[in-house]
Design a protein around this motif. Structure first.
Motif, PDB file in Angstrom:
ATOM      1  N   LYS A  45       5.412  58.149  53.192  1.00 27.46           N
ATOM      2  CA  LYS A  45       4.699  58.458  51.948  1.00 27.46           C
ATOM      3  C   LYS A  45       4.113  59.867  51.995  1.00 27.46           C
ATOM      4  N   GLU A  46       3.530  60.226  53.137  1.00 28.63           N
ATOM      5  CA  GLU A  46       2.932  61.551  53.278  1.00 28.63           C
ATOM      6  C   GLU A  46       3.978  62.648  53.158  1.00 28.63           C
ATOM      7  N   THR A  49       4.933  63.378  49.519  1.00 30.72           N
ATOM      8  CA  THR A  49       3.918  64.053  48.727  1.00 30.72           C
ATOM      9  C   THR A  49       4.138  65.556  48.813  1.00 30.72           C
ATOM     10  N   LYS A  50       4.315  66.164  47.664  1.00 35.70           N
ATOM     11  CA  LYS A  50       4.546  67.606  47.596  1.00 35.70           C
ATOM     12  C   LYS A  50       3.226  68.307  47.268  1.00 35.70           C
ATOM     13  N   THR A  53      -2.875  68.217  48.975  1.00 37.73           N
ATOM     14  CA  THR A  53      -3.692  67.071  48.571  1.00 37.73           C
ATOM     15  C   THR A  53      -5.151  67.472  48.665  1.00 37.73           C
ATOM     16  N   VAL A  54      -5.906  67.112  47.654  1.00 40.67           N
ATOM     17  CA  VAL A  54      -7.318  67.485  47.575  1.00 40.67           C
ATOM     18  C   VAL A  54      -8.157  66.313  48.061  1.00 40.67           C
TER      19      VAL A  54
END
Length: 69
Positions: A45-46, A49-50, A53-54
């Motif tokens: 999943k990580e 993620t493009k 990430t905040v």
């Protein structure tokens, strides 16, 4: 009446201990495999993620605003 042969309902303490330890090993390994599977899936999943990430931050609530459930 004393039984001379063992079966699943009538077993000696040694046999019970041996089978209990074997079952504990199987359960331990199953938990380790499950944790590893979850870890791998989270890594997938990580990677999907493009971008950046905040992180989210929560403010501390005063005690008088908290509910008393």
């Amino acid at each position: 009446m004393i039984q001379e042969s063992e079966d699943e309902e009538n077993m000696s303490d040694g046999t019970l201990l041996k089978q209990t330890l074997e079952l504990a090993k199987i359960v331990r390994n199953s938990i380790i495999y499950l944790l590893y599977f979850v870890y791998i899936e989270q890594r997938k999943k990580e990677k999907k993620t493009k971008g950046i990430t905040v992180p989210l931050f929560a403010l501390e609530l005063p005690d008088d605003l908290k509910s008393s459930r």
